[in-house]
Motif scaffolding. Structure first.
Motif, short mmCIF file in Angstrom:
data_model
loop_
_atom_site.label_atom_id
_atom_site.label_comp_id
_atom_site.label_asym_id
_atom_site.label_seq_id
_atom_site.Cartn_x
_atom_site.Cartn_y
_atom_site.Cartn_z
N LYS A 193 0.82 -1.21 0.00
CA LYS A 193 0.00 0.00 0.00
C LYS A 193 0.86 1.26 0.00
CE LYS A 193 -3.68 2.30 2.62
NZ LYS A 193 -4.56 2.22 3.82
N TYR A 196 4.07 0.29 -3.40
CA TYR A 196 3.74 -0.25 -4.73
C TYR A 196 2.59 0.50 -5.38
CZ TYR A 196 2.66 -3.67 -8.37
OH TYR A 196 2.44 -4.28 -9.57
N ARG A 197 1.55 0.79 -4.61
CA ARG A 197 0.36 1.46 -5.18
C ARG A 197 0.53 2.98 -5.15
NH1 ARG A 197 -3.94 -2.65 -2.25
NH2 ARG A 197 -3.76 -4.32 -3.82
N ASP A 255 -4.71 -1.89 -8.42
CA ASP A 255 -3.29 -1.62 -8.68
C ASP A 255 -3.11 -0.69 -9.88
OD1 ASP A 255 -2.63 -3.21 -6.58
OD2 ASP A 255 -2.16 -4.97 -7.78
N LEU A 258 -4.42 2.95 -9.06
CA LEU A 258 -3.57 3.70 -8.15
C LEU A 258 -2.18 3.96 -8.72
CD1 LEU A 258 -4.49 2.10 -4.70
CD2 LEU A 258 -5.30 4.25 -5.68
N ARG A 259 -1.68 3.06 -9.56
CA ARG A 259 -0.34 3.24 -10.14
C ARG A 259 -0.37 4.12 -11.39
NH1 ARG A 259 3.79 -0.16 -8.85
NH2 ARG A 259 4.45 -0.45 -11.02
#
Length: 719
Positions: A193, A196-197, A255, A258-259
């Motif tokens: 969280k 990565y995101r 994912d 958010l990315r």
């Protein structure tokens, strides 16, 4: 009439003599037997099979494979095997359908498919047999071990390391790493969280490095720079372990959003379910569904002075015939719940539905109670859990339109315009114009229809629509030759008689509703199963002692917001369930809708707020009165208090003082029912004064009692 995908059984025969209709082609019906692992299609004339049905040699039965499987309850292996087989079926079924249905050409078709897929003919026959036998849908290809093993259960951890031992151990110290406990999983979730995101798009390997830095290293300072020393390899999780748990709980959509962004997901990664073509092959090929807010204000069903706002109308329309296949009119905003109610009405018997509102019709006036092949809908309601059930369990394709593209559902949109136009002209409380000018009467004040009355109006408008001539309908040559008038009823009946279509009947309404009903989480308590602030009971819960064994455990339930008298706990088999009924503490809401219950609860909360304020005021005033009484008593005590009497003297004669006071009170409190009774108040004896005047004499309780008796006798003689 013979329906596609219907299951029949021959009477007076073995239970194995069941067949499923898999294709209708003019005068030929293709079917497959439901026993055997390589059952191939057979054909029979439609006249023959209709005669067997009419002669009750062949009887329609409930589909034994009609179940509701939740996608989240399936294992990765099951989904992988199903999707692999479905890839074969979805690719080659429509391409080689004619050849696979015909016995003489079937082997050649299987050889061609086997050459393209590198699968054996026996394997292909088993795949297609399962598809034909179990309902012509995606979940028909699920393997039979759905309930075997410990699905979804994780291994219990002990002191010993689980999993495959390491192949390479350089130090030869037999250290095999760590087990992934709940705490380690929380660490994984935290770094995913946090790192990565994010928009900077850190890779998964870099995220693993951050994990080691955060939780599995010691920091030290070297040349004024903080550095980190990673723990020994036997004390840290490996990257493979981190990757395994990341993939197990992966949320690709979240994912990507958010990315990158939600637009990126919609553009390149979202499921492509919509199809721009509106070609139909008869009634039931395509249904359109949409909702609108009616241009009218309604009043409460239990108090017409209360305005409850504007209702929601859902409509399901057959594209081919323009027949309205289902409706929902209520207060449930545009959501899956409203769409679910419309879909349930789509498969309902309309004669019984109209009878609930005291409207008598016959079947010919509204004959639709079928499932379509395709549903065209908005993305909002039809992108959720229940849609997966429609696709996988019922084989209904969902075509979602783009945002702000109401023209792609023009048929149903046009019907909403017609209904709202009629309402504006006829019903009080309707919106006459968007913006009122100063001095105009507020049309909301004219509202006098409740929800039931408005539903009756909509039903009559639907019945009128089904018999109304459709202008500019593109009539086919056969329609013109038969002198057909283009009304929805005529088009529906002509299409059934002359077109294929893909209409299907519902054999088990309850299982169908399991695929539609919204789901929620209830909690088991000592007072019952608590859901939406209501308490339910269950015979199973009582017999198995849920209220003591599983107290405060959350469970998944199904519910119908139109009637909260019951909720349902689904079983893992996808077909059965436990019914839960309202307990006496919540029985007052028997038969009420979720909207009404929430409305009642809001009113109760408002009344409580008013009552709480009054209670605070009453408590404050009561305290003030008590304090004043106490102050007065203290003042009186100070007037007569004898400071020379010590504490022991005051405490010594409490019992005798009580007896003396009781005698005096009895004189005042006694009942005298004689006719000559005259109420007189007893004279109080100032004991403190007598004691002051007789300070030198010893205090005697017997003397005090004697004086009281004498006084009582004197009063009695006077009377």
């Amino acid at each position: 009439m013979i329906f596609n995908n219907q299951v029949y059984q021959y009477v007076n025969r073995d239970e194995k003599d069941r067949i499923r209709i898999i294709e209708l082609d003019d005068s030929i019906v293709y079917y497959v037997e439901l026993h055997g692992d390589t059952a191939m299609p057979k054909k029979i004339s439609s006249a023959t099979i209709e005669a067997e049905v009419q002669g009750e040699v062949l009887i329609a039965i409930s589909d034994p494979y009609f179940k509701s499987y939740a996608e989240k309850d399936l294992s990765e292996k099951q989904i992988k095997k199903r999707d692999k087989d479905w890839q074969v079926v979805s690719t080659y079924w429509n391409v080689y359908k004619e050849s696979l249905l015909e016995k003489k050409r079937r082997e050649d078709a299987f050889e061609k498919i086997a050459a393209e897929t590198n699968l054996s003919k026996l394997k292909l026959k088993r795949i297609f047999t399962r598809f034909w036998q179990r309902g012509l849908n995606k979940n028909a290809l699920l393997p039979d071990y759905i309930h075997s093993g410990g699905k979804g259960k994780e291994k219990l951890l002990s002191g010993k390391k689980i999993g495959r031992p390491r192949k390479l151990n350089v130090a030869d110290d037999m250290k095999q790493g760590i087990n992934i406990t709940e705490e380690v999983k929380k660490q994984f979730a935290y770094v995913i969280k946090k790192y990565y995101r994010r928009k900077n798009q850190v890779t998964l390997k870099e995220t693993y490095d951050y994990l080691l830095k955060e939780f599995y290293s010691n920091s030290y300072i070297e040349n004024n720079i903080v550095k980190f020393k990673i723990y020994d390899s036997s004390r840290i999780p490996t990257y493979n372990q981190f990757y395994y748990w990341f993939k197990k709980h992966e949320d690709p959509q979240l994912d990507i959003v958010l990315r990158t962004s939600s637009k990126e997901y919609d553009l390149k990664h979202r499921p492509i379910l919509n199809n721009s073509t509106n070609e139909t092959d008869g009634p039931g090929t395509r249904f359109q569904i949409d909702s609108t807010i009616a241009d009218i204000y309604l009043v409460s069903s239990f108090d017409r002075t209360l305005i409850i706002g504007r209702p929601i109308i859902y409509a399901v329309i057959d594209v081919y015939s323009r027949m309205i296949a289902g409706i929902y009119v209520g207060l449930e905003g545009p959501s899956w719940v409203g769409a679910m109610m419309a879909l349930d009405n789509m498969a309902a018997d309309k004669v019984e539905f109209c009878k609930e509102y005291n409207i008598d019709i016959n079947v010919s006036q509204w004959p639709v109670k079928h499932l379509p092949e395709i549903i065209i809908a908005d993305r909002g309601e039809f992108e959720g859990y229940s849609v997966e059930n429609l696709i996988n369990n019922l084989n209904i394709k969902i075509e979602n339109t783009s945002a702000y593209r109401g023209d792609l559902k023009g048929i149903v949109e046009r019907q909403f315009h017609t209904i709202n136009g009629k309402i504006k002209r006829k019903a009080p409380g309707a919106i006459q114009k968007e913006y009122r000018e100063r001095g105009d009467r507020d049309y909301r004040l004219d509202a006098n229809l409740n929800l039931d009355e408005f539903i009756k109006i909509v039903i009559h408008l639907v019945l009128q629509h089904n018999q109304k001539v459709i202008e500019k309908y593109p009539l086919e040559k056969g329609m013109v030759a038969s002198g057909l008038t283009a009304t929805p009823l005529n088009l529906w009946n002509w299409g059934i008689a002359n077109k294929k279509g893909r209409l299907r009947m519902i054999t088990d309404r309850n299982v169908f509703r399991l695929n539609l009903l919204p789901r929620g989480n209830a909690r088991i308590t000592r007072a019952g199963i608590r859901f939406k602030s209501l308490f339910y009971g269950s015979d199973t819960a009582l017999n198995e002692q849920w209220y003591t064994k599983y107290k405060n455990i959350s469970i998944e339930v199904l519910y119908d917001p139109r009637d909260m008298s019951y909720i349902y706990i689904p079983h893992a088999d996808g077909k059965s369930y436990d019914s839960c009924y309202l307990l006496s503490t919540s029985e007052q809401y028997q038969g009420d809708t979720l909207e009404e219950i929430e409305f009642y609860q809001e009113m109760i909360n408002e009344l409580k707020l008013v009552q709480v304020a009054e209670q605070h005021e009453s408590a404050i005033n009561t305290d003030a009165v008590i304090e004043e009484i106490v102050k007065c008593a203290m003042r009186e005590k100070r007037k007569v208090e004898q400071k020379e009497i010590n504490k022991s003297e005051k405490l010594k004669n409490i019992r005798n003082n009580r007896e003396a006071e009781k005698v005096v009170n009895r004189k005042e409190e006694r009942f005298d029912l004689t006719s000559s009774f005259v109420e007189t108040r007893a004279k109080l004896i100032d004991l403190s004064t007598n004691q002051k005047n007789d300070e030198a004499k010893p205090r005697s309780n017997s003397r005090l009692m004697e004086k009281l008796r004498k006084k009582r006798d004197e009063e009695f003689e006077k009377k």
